[in-house]
Design a protein around this motif. Structure first.
Motif, PDB file in Angstrom:
ATOM      1  N   ASN A   3      32.864  40.362  38.175  1.00  0.00           N
ATOM      2  CA  ASN A   3      31.791  40.819  37.467  1.00  0.00           C
ATOM      3  C   ASN A   3      32.023  40.172  36.073  1.00  0.00           C
ATOM      4  OD1 ASN A   3      29.697  42.105  35.902  1.00  0.00           O
ATOM      5  ND2 ASN A   3      30.141  44.243  36.883  1.00  0.00           N
ATOM      6  N   ILE A  30      31.982  42.589  32.673  1.00  0.00           N
ATOM      7  CA  ILE A  30      33.065  43.058  32.315  1.00  0.00           C
ATOM      8  C   ILE A  30      34.317  42.150  31.905  1.00  0.00           C
ATOM      9  CG2 ILE A  30      35.184  44.460  33.439  1.00  0.00           C
ATOM     10  CD1 ILE A  30      33.144  45.586  35.491  1.00  0.00           C
ATOM     11  N   LEU A  31      34.514  41.148  32.322  1.00  0.00           N
ATOM     12  CA  LEU A  31      35.261  39.980  31.772  1.00  0.00           C
ATOM     13  C   LEU A  31      34.967  39.537  30.002  1.00  0.00           C
ATOM     14  CD1 LEU A  31      37.728  38.151  32.794  1.00  0.00           C
ATOM     15  CD2 LEU A  31      36.003  36.513  33.253  1.00  0.00           C
ATOM     16  N   ASN A  76      36.649  42.117  27.912  1.00  0.00           N
ATOM     17  CA  ASN A  76      38.334  42.092  27.888  1.00  0.00           C
ATOM     18  C   ASN A  76      38.730  41.332  26.585  1.00  0.00           C
ATOM     19  OD1 ASN A  76      40.649  42.039  28.116  1.00  0.00           O
ATOM     20  ND2 ASN A  76      40.767  41.256  30.153  1.00  0.00           N
ATOM     21  N   PRO A 132      36.809  42.582  37.301  1.00  0.00           N
ATOM     22  CA  PRO A 132      36.278  41.529  36.141  1.00  0.00           C
ATOM     23  C   PRO A 132      36.252  40.148  36.592  1.00  0.00           C
ATOM     24  CG  PRO A 132      38.425  42.237  35.623  1.00  0.00           C
ATOM     25  CD  PRO A 132      37.905  43.149  36.787  1.00  0.00           C
TER      26      PRO A 132
END
Length: 67
Positions: free
Chosen positions: A49, A52-53, A56, A46
């Motif tokens: 990228n 992806i973060l 979260n 994450p």
């Protein structure tokens, strides 16, 4: 080495014996494998990228404000 008593010397020898039993890989073999593993996992990281973060739920959405 500084003055060691008998117990310390035995512990040191035991430690060296354990280290001799450890199977070590050559750097020329392990580094390419590590590099390959890192490159494969980059898409899942994450921090590398940002998409992806965003997914979260634990990431704070607000920025820190200095007073």
């Amino acid at each position: 080495m500084d003055e060691l008593d008998e117990t310390q010397l035995k512990n040191h020898v035991d430690s060296l014996k354990q280290q001799l039993q450890y199977n070590r890989d050559k750097t020329s073999v392990s580094l390419p494998e590590l590099t390959k593993w890192i490159e494969e996992k980059m898409n899942e990281d994450p921090f590398l990228n940002p998409d992806i973060l965003k997914d979260n739920p634990w990431v704070e959405s607000s920025k820190c404000v200095i007073i």
